[in-house]
Enzyme design. Sequence first.
Site, PDB file in Angstrom:
ATOM      1  N   GLU A 171     -67.722  -9.702 -26.271  1.00 56.95           N
ATOM      2  CA  GLU A 171     -67.087  -9.227 -25.033  1.00 56.95           C
ATOM      3  C   GLU A 171     -66.433  -7.843 -25.151  1.00 56.95           C
ATOM      4  O   GLU A 171     -65.279  -7.654 -24.754  1.00 56.95           O
ATOM      5  CB  GLU A 171     -66.054 -10.262 -24.545  1.00 56.95           C
ATOM      6  CG  GLU A 171     -66.663 -11.637 -24.318  1.00 56.95           C
ATOM      7  CD  GLU A 171     -65.662 -12.669 -23.820  1.00 56.95           C
ATOM      8  OE1 GLU A 171     -64.451 -12.384 -23.793  1.00 56.95           O
ATOM      9  OE2 GLU A 171     -66.098 -13.773 -23.451  1.00 56.95           O
ATOM     10  N   ASN A 222     -72.488 -10.622 -28.322  1.00 61.84           N
ATOM     11  CA  ASN A 222     -72.370 -11.750 -27.386  1.00 61.84           C
ATOM     12  C   ASN A 222     -71.454 -11.377 -26.222  1.00 61.84           C
ATOM     13  O   ASN A 222     -70.387 -10.791 -26.438  1.00 61.84           O
ATOM     14  CB  ASN A 222     -71.760 -12.935 -28.170  1.00 61.84           C
ATOM     15  CG  ASN A 222     -71.837 -14.257 -27.442  1.00 61.84           C
ATOM     16  OD1 ASN A 222     -72.916 -14.685 -27.036  1.00 61.84           O
ATOM     17  ND2 ASN A 222     -70.706 -14.927 -27.274  1.00 61.84           N
ATOM     18  N   HIS A 256     -71.975 -18.768 -18.944  1.00 66.29           N
ATOM     19  CA  HIS A 256     -70.942 -19.485 -18.183  1.00 66.29           C
ATOM     20  C   HIS A 256     -71.223 -19.218 -16.710  1.00 66.29           C
ATOM     21  O   HIS A 256     -70.684 -18.285 -16.118  1.00 66.29           O
ATOM     22  CB  HIS A 256     -69.541 -18.995 -18.573  1.00 66.29           C
ATOM     23  CG  HIS A 256     -69.158 -19.359 -19.964  1.00 66.29           C
ATOM     24  ND1 HIS A 256     -69.059 -20.661 -20.384  1.00 66.29           N
ATOM     25  CD2 HIS A 256     -68.867 -18.592 -21.035  1.00 66.29           C
ATOM     26  CE1 HIS A 256     -68.709 -20.685 -21.664  1.00 66.29           C
ATOM     27  NE2 HIS A 256     -68.594 -19.438 -22.081  1.00 66.29           N
ATOM     28  N   GLU A 285     -73.536 -20.026 -24.586  1.00 67.19           N
ATOM     29  CA  GLU A 285     -72.353 -20.790 -24.139  1.00 67.19           C
ATOM     30  C   GLU A 285     -72.623 -21.415 -22.778  1.00 67.19           C
ATOM     31  O   GLU A 285     -71.820 -21.289 -21.849  1.00 67.19           O
ATOM     32  CB  GLU A 285     -71.114 -19.874 -24.075  1.00 67.19           C
ATOM     33  CG  GLU A 285     -70.844 -19.150 -25.379  1.00 67.19           C
ATOM     34  CD  GLU A 285     -69.541 -18.342 -25.392  1.00 67.19           C
ATOM     35  OE1 GLU A 285     -68.688 -18.549 -24.513  1.00 67.19           O
ATOM     36  OE2 GLU A 285     -69.399 -17.502 -26.301  1.00 67.19           O
ATOM     37  N   ASP A 287     -72.916 -23.448 -19.520  1.00 68.59           N
ATOM     38  CA  ASP A 287     -72.363 -24.515 -18.681  1.00 68.59           C
ATOM     39  C   ASP A 287     -72.460 -24.059 -17.222  1.00 68.59           C
ATOM     40  O   ASP A 287     -72.392 -22.866 -16.947  1.00 68.59           O
ATOM     41  CB  ASP A 287     -70.923 -24.929 -19.063  1.00 68.59           C
ATOM     42  CG  ASP A 287     -69.936 -23.786 -19.260  1.00 68.59           C
ATOM     43  OD1 ASP A 287     -70.167 -22.676 -18.750  1.00 68.59           O
ATOM     44  OD2 ASP A 287     -68.892 -24.025 -19.915  1.00 68.59           O
TER      45      ASP A 287
HETATM   46  C1  XIL Z   1     -62.941 -20.715 -25.105  1.00 66.23           C
HETATM   47  C2  XIL Z   1     -62.721 -22.134 -25.619  1.00 66.23           C
HETATM   48  O1  XIL Z   1     -63.709 -22.978 -25.053  1.00 66.23           O
HETATM   49  C3  XIL Z   1     -61.343 -22.614 -25.266  1.00 66.23           C
HETATM   50  O2  XIL Z   1     -61.076 -23.878 -25.867  1.00 66.23           O
HETATM   51  C4  XIL Z   1     -60.293 -21.603 -25.721  1.00 66.23           C
HETATM   52  O3  XIL Z   1     -59.023 -22.013 -25.265  1.00 66.23           O
HETATM   53  C5  XIL Z   1     -60.598 -20.217 -25.185  1.00 66.23           C
HETATM   54  O4  XIL Z   1     -61.919 -19.850 -25.566  1.00 66.23           O
HETATM   55  N1  XIL Z   1     -66.178 -16.913 -24.103  1.00 66.23           N
HETATM   56  C6  XIL Z   1     -66.214 -17.146 -25.445  1.00 66.23           C
HETATM   57  C7  XIL Z   1     -65.633 -18.399 -25.987  1.00 66.23           C
HETATM   58  O5  XIL Z   1     -66.827 -16.373 -26.177  1.00 66.23           O
HETATM   59  O6  XIL Z   1     -65.106 -18.229 -27.277  1.00 66.23           O
HETATM   60  C8  XIL Z   1     -64.572 -18.965 -25.078  1.00 66.23           C
HETATM   61  O7  XIL Z   1     -64.177 -20.226 -25.589  1.00 66.23           O
HETATM   62  C9  XIL Z   1     -65.103 -19.077 -23.668  1.00 66.23           C
HETATM   63  C10 XIL Z   1     -65.494 -17.728 -23.130  1.00 66.23           C
END
Ligand code: XIL
Length: 385
Positions: A171, A222, A256, A285, A287
């Site tokens: 990020e 990422n 996400h 990631e 969802d």
């Molecule tokens: C999130 C976790 O799922 C949570 O448990 C934590 O509190 C915060 O981080 N992008 C990412 C992940 O790269 O590491 C993040 O994970 C979600 C967004």
Amino acid sequence: MRAVSFAVSIIFMFLIEAPWCLHSQSDNTASGPSPEAVVPSLAAAYEHYFPIGAAVEPQSLNTQGDFLVAQVSSLVAENAMKWDHIHPRRGNDVSSYNFSGADAIVDFARQNGMLIRGHTLVWHNQVPFWVFRGDSGTATRAEVLERMREHISTVLTHFRGKVYCWDVVNEALSDGGGTWRVESPWFKAAGDDENGDGIPDYIVKAFEYARSADPTARLFYNDYGIEAGEKLEKAYSLVKALKEKGLIDGVGIQGHWSIYSPDAETVRNAIKRFASLGVEVQITELDLSVYRWGDSSSLTALQPNLASQQAARYGALFKVFRDEAAVGGDAPSSGHGKLSGVTFWGIADDHTWLDSFPVTGRKDWPLLFDVDHHPKSAFWAVVHW
Ligand code: XIL
């Protein structure tokens, strides 16, 4: 052909009770087989396409262990490998590091023949303040870069031969105007561009340190929101520049998303775009929230129409993933850009970070299995094609 062989394998599973199959007790949203049907394994269904992964906490190994073994072929630590967990205290001796949670996940994965993704080395979140603090005030650029080098070297050495790829930088791009996330403490400390290559130095250095700490690991950039618009262009340019330096092997599109957007063809375009650079692409990631971005309303249950929309969107996305996969021995390491992995951020709706993001305490149902680990309609849309 695929449908026929899938039907045959389902019948076969009924006969032999394969150990990786689970019995489904209920599926109130399902358009799939009857409640008593045997639940196939996601990982087995996709074994000729790419590994299927899930993000886990150390405690998930107790609450979801057998279920994870049945369903996925790869794990990533949801939090346990982040800097604040693994390296909470200043210093570089044994007492500064805490590998216990991460090691539990790695041991579990190895005992069960699973791959392990590494997440994440350099991120603006979940990094302790001491990293950017000096003896008096702010740490210097050199101090911060040395801490980063030492951290990356220690962590990659610890997991060498166990973790096959790393999200080296997470990020670093801005959502709005400008290219870089300038408010990141990493950018503030070492976001200048001394060598004039157009990339903030901390990003290039992170990849260089990772490359030299473990030349066998595949290195990823990422990020979220890089599947479309200006952020796709920014990520494309960054990955291209790092690829030209020989420092990067892949790009992780976080995924996400929601049941409303993006559409599957948008994602296909992004995968093709990155793959054209000769890097592997992973969805890291995944969802699909049932809420639109910006909607702060709350539901008390997953309504059938939303479950159907979720199934349709998951089905369309996985069609794209299969189409764009590195199939038939076209391994990611061959240098051909392709989709080489899909990781969910969780596995079942009993544990999802979306229960506290972006609205704290609001229930969401973004995954393929329900809170009791039973398959949702979305699961059947992903395994039946
Ligand atoms: C999130 C976790 O799922 C949570 O448990 C934590 O509190 C915060 O981080 N992008 C990412 C992940 O790269 O590491 C993040 O994970 C979600 C967004």
